[in-house]
Motif scaffolding. Structure first.
Motif, PDB file in Angstrom:
ATOM      1  N   PHE A   1       4.653 -11.542  -0.739  1.00  0.00           N
ATOM      2  CA  PHE A   1       4.260 -12.609  -1.649  1.00  0.00           C
ATOM      3  C   PHE A   1       2.875 -13.135  -1.267  1.00  0.00           C
ATOM      4  CE2 PHE A   1       4.387 -17.081  -3.109  1.00  0.00           C
ATOM      5  CZ  PHE A   1       4.624 -16.858  -4.462  1.00  0.00           C
ATOM      6  N   MET A   2       2.626 -13.282   0.033  1.00  0.00           N
ATOM      7  CA  MET A   2       1.295 -13.684   0.503  1.00  0.00           C
ATOM      8  C   MET A   2       0.235 -12.662   0.095  1.00  0.00           C
ATOM      9  SD  MET A   2       2.065 -15.033   4.389  1.00  0.00           S
ATOM     10  CE  MET A   2       0.312 -15.018   4.773  1.00  0.00           C
ATOM     11  N   LEU A   3       0.567 -11.381   0.219  1.00  0.00           N
ATOM     12  CA  LEU A   3      -0.406 -10.328  -0.038  1.00  0.00           C
ATOM     13  C   LEU A   3      -0.786 -10.225  -1.512  1.00  0.00           C
ATOM     14  CD1 LEU A   3       1.053  -7.675   2.392  1.00  0.00           C
ATOM     15  CD2 LEU A   3      -1.263  -8.602   2.486  1.00  0.00           C
ATOM     16  N   THR A   4       0.088 -10.630  -2.398  1.00  0.00           N
ATOM     17  CA  THR A   4      -0.273 -10.601  -3.817  1.00  0.00           C
ATOM     18  C   THR A   4      -1.396 -11.587  -4.131  1.00  0.00           C
ATOM     19  OG1 THR A   4       1.478 -12.205  -4.334  1.00  0.00           O
ATOM     20  CG2 THR A   4       2.027  -9.874  -4.547  1.00  0.00           C
ATOM     21  N   PHE A   5      -1.565 -12.605  -3.293  1.00  0.00           N
ATOM     22  CA  PHE A   5      -2.664 -13.566  -3.479  1.00  0.00           C
ATOM     23  C   PHE A   5      -3.880 -13.199  -2.636  1.00  0.00           C
ATOM     24  CE2 PHE A   5       1.159 -15.915  -4.638  1.00  0.00           C
ATOM     25  CZ  PHE A   5       0.780 -16.494  -5.836  1.00  0.00           C
ATOM     26  N   SER A   6      -3.640 -12.735  -1.391  1.00  0.00           N
ATOM     27  CA  SER A   6      -4.771 -12.461  -0.497  1.00  0.00           C
ATOM     28  C   SER A   6      -5.535 -11.202  -0.887  1.00  0.00           C
ATOM     29  CB  SER A   6      -4.285 -12.339   0.944  1.00  0.00           C
ATOM     30  OG  SER A   6      -3.412 -11.234   1.091  1.00  0.00           O
ATOM     31  N   THR A   7      -4.972 -10.346  -1.741  1.00  0.00           N
ATOM     32  CA  THR A   7      -5.672  -9.136  -2.186  1.00  0.00           C
ATOM     33  C   THR A   7      -6.113  -9.239  -3.640  1.00  0.00           C
ATOM     34  OG1 THR A   7      -3.541  -8.087  -2.755  1.00  0.00           O
ATOM     35  CG2 THR A   7      -4.426  -7.671  -0.551  1.00  0.00           C
ATOM     36  N   SER A   8      -6.175 -10.461  -4.171  1.00  0.00           N
ATOM     37  CA  SER A   8      -6.621 -10.642  -5.559  1.00  0.00           C
ATOM     38  C   SER A   8      -8.070 -10.180  -5.707  1.00  0.00           C
ATOM     39  CB  SER A   8      -6.511 -12.124  -5.946  1.00  0.00           C
ATOM     40  OG  SER A   8      -6.951 -12.329  -7.270  1.00  0.00           O
ATOM     41  N   PRO A   9      -8.394  -9.330  -6.686  1.00  0.00           N
ATOM     42  CA  PRO A   9      -9.760  -8.796  -6.833  1.00  0.00           C
ATOM     43  C   PRO A   9     -10.797  -9.918  -6.958  1.00  0.00           C
ATOM     44  CG  PRO A   9      -8.244  -7.613  -8.261  1.00  0.00           C
ATOM     45  CD  PRO A   9      -7.481  -8.770  -7.706  1.00  0.00           C
ATOM     46  N   GLY A  10     -11.846  -9.821  -6.144  1.00  0.00           N
ATOM     47  CA  GLY A  10     -12.902 -10.825  -6.145  1.00  0.00           C
ATOM     48  C   GLY A  10     -12.612 -12.031  -5.297  1.00  0.00           C
ATOM     49  N   GLN A  11     -11.370 -12.191  -4.853  1.00  0.00           N
ATOM     50  CA  GLN A  11     -10.991 -13.342  -4.024  1.00  0.00           C
ATOM     51  C   GLN A  11     -10.216 -12.885  -2.780  1.00  0.00           C
ATOM     52  OE1 GLN A  11      -8.746 -15.808  -6.722  1.00  0.00           O
ATOM     53  NE2 GLN A  11     -10.567 -16.553  -7.778  1.00  0.00           N
ATOM     54  N   GLU A  12     -10.596 -11.737  -2.231  1.00  0.00           N
ATOM     55  CA  GLU A  12      -9.880 -11.189  -1.088  1.00  0.00           C
ATOM     56  C   GLU A  12     -10.005 -12.105   0.130  1.00  0.00           C
ATOM     57  OE1 GLU A  12     -12.132  -9.512  -2.803  1.00  0.00           O
ATOM     58  OE2 GLU A  12     -11.249  -7.659  -3.587  1.00  0.00           O
TER      59      GLU A  12
ATOM     60  N   THR B   1      -7.230  -3.663  -8.395  1.00  0.00           N
ATOM     61  CA  THR B   1      -6.071  -4.184  -9.125  1.00  0.00           C
ATOM     62  C   THR B   1      -4.813  -3.416  -8.762  1.00  0.00           C
ATOM     63  OG1 THR B   1      -6.587  -2.734 -11.001  1.00  0.00           O
ATOM     64  CG2 THR B   1      -7.504  -4.958 -11.036  1.00  0.00           C
ATOM     65  N   GLY B   2      -4.961  -2.111  -8.454  1.00  0.00           N
ATOM     66  CA  GLY B   2      -3.794  -1.311  -8.086  1.00  0.00           C
ATOM     67  C   GLY B   2      -3.181  -1.767  -6.781  1.00  0.00           C
ATOM     68  N   THR B   3      -4.013  -2.140  -5.812  1.00  0.00           N
ATOM     69  CA  THR B   3      -3.492  -2.610  -4.527  1.00  0.00           C
ATOM     70  C   THR B   3      -2.701  -3.894  -4.695  1.00  0.00           C
ATOM     71  OG1 THR B   3      -5.332  -1.585  -3.315  1.00  0.00           O
ATOM     72  CG2 THR B   3      -4.131  -3.354  -2.216  1.00  0.00           C
ATOM     73  N   ARG B   4      -3.251  -4.832  -5.440  1.00  0.00           N
ATOM     74  CA  ARG B   4      -2.535  -6.095  -5.650  1.00  0.00           C
ATOM     75  C   ARG B   4      -1.247  -5.855  -6.450  1.00  0.00           C
ATOM     76  NH1 ARG B   4      -3.925 -11.278  -9.466  1.00  0.00           N
ATOM     77  NH2 ARG B   4      -2.604 -12.770  -8.359  1.00  0.00           N
ATOM     78  N   SER B   5      -1.326  -5.026  -7.463  1.00  0.00           N
ATOM     79  CA  SER B   5      -0.132  -4.732  -8.266  1.00  0.00           C
ATOM     80  C   SER B   5       0.942  -4.053  -7.431  1.00  0.00           C
ATOM     81  CB  SER B   5      -0.500  -3.852  -9.458  1.00  0.00           C
ATOM     82  OG  SER B   5      -1.443  -4.496 -10.281  1.00  0.00           O
ATOM     83  N   MET B   6       0.513  -3.184  -6.509  1.00  0.00           N
ATOM     84  CA  MET B   6       1.488  -2.504  -5.661  1.00  0.00           C
ATOM     85  C   MET B   6       2.186  -3.489  -4.732  1.00  0.00           C
ATOM     86  SD  MET B   6       3.121   0.128  -4.925  1.00  0.00           S
ATOM     87  CE  MET B   6       2.233   1.149  -6.099  1.00  0.00           C
ATOM     88  N   PHE B   7       1.438  -4.438  -4.167  1.00  0.00           N
ATOM     89  CA  PHE B   7       2.079  -5.450  -3.337  1.00  0.00           C
ATOM     90  C   PHE B   7       3.028  -6.313  -4.164  1.00  0.00           C
ATOM     91  CE2 PHE B   7      -1.605  -5.001  -0.256  1.00  0.00           C
ATOM     92  CZ  PHE B   7      -0.827  -4.456   0.746  1.00  0.00           C
ATOM     93  N   GLY B   8       2.642  -6.597  -5.408  1.00  0.00           N
ATOM     94  CA  GLY B   8       3.542  -7.354  -6.277  1.00  0.00           C
ATOM     95  C   GLY B   8       4.818  -6.590  -6.568  1.00  0.00           C
ATOM     96  N   ALA B   9       4.698  -5.289  -6.841  1.00  0.00           N
ATOM     97  CA  ALA B   9       5.889  -4.471  -7.089  1.00  0.00           C
ATOM     98  C   ALA B   9       6.758  -4.389  -5.838  1.00  0.00           C
ATOM     99  CB  ALA B   9       5.466  -3.077  -7.546  1.00  0.00           C
ATOM    100  N   CYS B  10       6.122  -4.269  -4.668  1.00  0.00           N
ATOM    101  CA  CYS B  10       6.882  -4.239  -3.421  1.00  0.00           C
ATOM    102  C   CYS B  10       7.601  -5.560  -3.174  1.00  0.00           C
ATOM    103  CB  CYS B  10       5.955  -3.925  -2.253  1.00  0.00           C
ATOM    104  SG  CYS B  10       5.387  -2.209  -2.205  1.00  0.00           S
ATOM    105  N   ALA B  11       6.998  -6.674  -3.581  1.00  0.00           N
ATOM    106  CA  ALA B  11       7.659  -7.970  -3.435  1.00  0.00           C
ATOM    107  C   ALA B  11       8.922  -8.026  -4.291  1.00  0.00           C
ATOM    108  CB  ALA B  11       6.695  -9.093  -3.817  1.00  0.00           C
ATOM    109  N   VAL B  12       8.866  -7.450  -5.479  1.00  0.00           N
ATOM    110  CA  VAL B  12      10.059  -7.400  -6.335  1.00  0.00           C
ATOM    111  C   VAL B  12      11.149  -6.547  -5.683  1.00  0.00           C
ATOM    112  CG1 VAL B  12      10.939  -6.645  -8.577  1.00  0.00           C
ATOM    113  CG2 VAL B  12       8.719  -7.796  -8.428  1.00  0.00           C
ATOM    114  N   VAL B  13      10.741  -5.412  -5.112  1.00  0.00           N
ATOM    115  CA  VAL B  13      11.703  -4.548  -4.427  1.00  0.00           C
ATOM    116  C   VAL B  13      12.304  -5.278  -3.221  1.00  0.00           C
ATOM    117  CG1 VAL B  13      11.946  -2.390  -3.126  1.00  0.00           C
ATOM    118  CG2 VAL B  13      10.571  -2.436  -5.209  1.00  0.00           C
ATOM    119  N   ALA B  14      11.463  -6.019  -2.476  1.00  0.00           N
ATOM    120  CA  ALA B  14      11.969  -6.775  -1.328  1.00  0.00           C
ATOM    121  C   ALA B  14      12.935  -7.870  -1.769  1.00  0.00           C
ATOM    122  CB  ALA B  14      10.802  -7.383  -0.551  1.00  0.00           C
ATOM    123  N   LEU B  15      12.679  -8.483  -2.917  1.00  0.00           N
ATOM    124  CA  LEU B  15      13.601  -9.494  -3.438  1.00  0.00           C
ATOM    125  C   LEU B  15      14.955  -8.877  -3.767  1.00  0.00           C
ATOM    126  CD1 LEU B  15      14.083 -12.396  -4.360  1.00  0.00           C
ATOM    127  CD2 LEU B  15      13.146 -11.777  -6.595  1.00  0.00           C
TER     128      LEU B  15
END
Length: 499
Positions: free
Chosen positions: A372-383, A448-462
């Protein structure tokens, strides 16, 4: 006519003189000070915490349990010279192979990037490794038993050495072959050596079965130490000596050669019982479908470990552009995992009296929070690389809690006979999900793919957290999912923890 010609010539002359000169390549930037300070200070803190928790138990190890009768006239393990010599022979073969394996971790992605491959191409190379591991995993235990466990261990050192040598090539297909060999070698590394030891311990030397845990606990301790040290060695040879990202792979080869030669000279050969692969897989599938607890446990393993496989691929492209020292980052990861294992043992002690299923649930929760943290810390342009690094440390801490808890529950629920076949069914969805995730990343934009992948992994972790919650609920009334009470302590399931 002269005017138009002059007018026409003017723009040409202006365009010629207005062309900018070739840009001068900028000097190589130094790593940002904030990232360097964060990495080294985190490593120092984690190492100090690990030493504080680990050294007392290592210097004063507990005696072997006496719940099972010992071999007649067998002295205690710490005064039995035959057992100590046998342990040394095992350590001198297995530990160098483990060290060589860890040395290849910090700079694998960086090496492919150094060869100017795109992230999409690198993801396919990782898929080759995962795919070979899942396919070979179905037959590995049967091939080891029939081919011979000593010969299988020697084969690991040969395959791994060849896989390191091909890293010198810049050819994509050759590197893909190296990844396939790496997947096969890693599967053998974590099965053949243990199988050889168990047979020699019980069948050849007839040592008490209680002493097996003593050897494996020592291996686990030194495995963590080697993993932490491997990052520092890789950083030194790649960056300190300026030998490049291929250097750690070359350093691995002498260790592998030493391991193989020592096994040939000092180990005896042993074989396992010949069983049909299909029969063993069938037994594992029946065990998986007949016991709801095993199905829940397998689901957690597939979801959790597939996320870890994707994390192994993503951490370098997230941190490397910001100047993170990759070797020290890797050592910090391993120290964080070691700290998690130390906290696991502390949590199970009589002082806190937690159960493995509690810590398994906590590990999955930590994983979800980190993603969940990584979906924000890897946001494009705001890493935010510092925040990403801390989230990665939490992931490794969760691994330190997860693997011993998962190992305990698997031993409790899965019969020994069905375990090899069942592990194949666990590994198949695990590696399949990891391959699918990397293939999806292969077809997406980098940032965008890196952030999306962390978001998808967060769903899997949930989803894994929900399954772990169900297993936690079952454990309240299931003695098999809980540690047995200490001698003389009685049933303490309803009593508060000792303070």
């Amino acid at each position: 006519m002269a005017a138009p010609v002059a007018a026409a010539a003017g723009p040409k002359r202006n365009r010629k003189f207005s062309t900018p000169p070739p840009p001068i390549p900028p000097p190589t930037p130094h790593p940002p000070l904030t990232m360097l300070l964060t990495t080294y200070s985190s490593f120092a803190f984690l190492l100090a915490a690990c030493l504080t928790l680990e050294l007392p138990s290592y210097l004063h190890p507990p005696s072997a349990p006496h719940s099972a009768p010992h071999t007649p006239y067998a002295p205690p393990h710490h005064t039995n010279p035959a057992f100590q010599a046998f342990q040394r022979r095992y350590y001198l073969v297995y530990l160098p192979a483990l060290a060589a394996d860890w040395l290849q971790g910090p700079y694998l992605y960086k090496l492919y990037q150094h060869y100017h491959f795109l992230e999409e191409q690198i993801s396919i190379l990782y898929v080759c490794g995962f795919a070979s591991a899942v396919l070979f995993g179905f037959v590995s235990s049967f091939l080891i038993d029939r081919f011979g466990r000593k010969k299988s261990c020697v084969l690991v050192t040969l395959l791994y050495s060849f896989g390191c040598l091909v890293k010198l090539s810049r050819d994509y297909l050759v590197l893909g072959t190296g990844r396939v060999l790496g997947g096969i070698s890693s599967t053998l590394l974590f099965s053949a050596f243990e199988a050889w030891y168990l047979h020699e311990h019980l069948e050849h030397h007839d040592f008490p079965s209680d002493w097996i845990g003593l050897t494996f606990s020592q291996v686990a301790f030194w495995n963590h130490v080697l993993a932490v040290a491997a990052g520092g060695v890789a950083e030194f040879v790649a960056e300190g000596l300026n030998l490049g990202p291929v250097a750690p792979f070359m350093v691995s080869i002498p260790l592998l050669m030493f391991s193989g030669i020592f096994a040939i000279k000092t180990w005896d050969e042993n074989y396992g019982k010949k069983r049909a692969c299909a029969k063993s897989c069938g037994e594992g599938l029946r065990c998986l479908l007949s016991d709801r607890r095993v199905l829940l446990l397998g689901t957690i393993q597939a979801l959790f470990e597939s996320i870890i496989s994707i994390f192994i691929f993503l951490w370098t492209p997230v941190l490397d552009p910001h100047g993170a020292p990759l070797g020290i980052v890797f050592s910090s990861f391993m120290a964080s995992s070691m700290l998690g294992s130390s906290l696991y043992r502390l949590a199970l002690s009589r002082r806190y009296h937690l159960q493995p299923v509690h810590l398994l649930s906590l590990a999955v929760l930590l994983l979800f929070f980190s993603l969940f943290m990584l979906t924000f810390s890897t946001s494009p342009g705001q890493e935010n690389p510092t925040e990403s690094f801390l989230a990665f440390l939490l992931i490794e801490l969760s691994c330190g809690l997860y693997f011993p808890a998962m190992g305990f529950l698997r031993r409790q629920l899965v019969p020994e006979r069905a375990r090899p076949g069942l592990m194949n069914w666990f590994r198949f969805p695990l590696n399949s999900l990891a391959c699918l995730g990397l293939l999806v990343l292969h077809g997406s934009d980098h940032q965008t793919g890196t952030r999306s992948m962390f978001g998808a992994c967060a769903v899997v972790a949930l989803l894994a957290l929900l399954v772990a919650g169900r297993l936690f609920a079952l454990s309240r009334h299931d003695a098999e999912l809980r540690l047995p009470p200490a001698p003389g302590q009685g049933d303490t399931s309803d009593t508060p923890p000792e303070l």
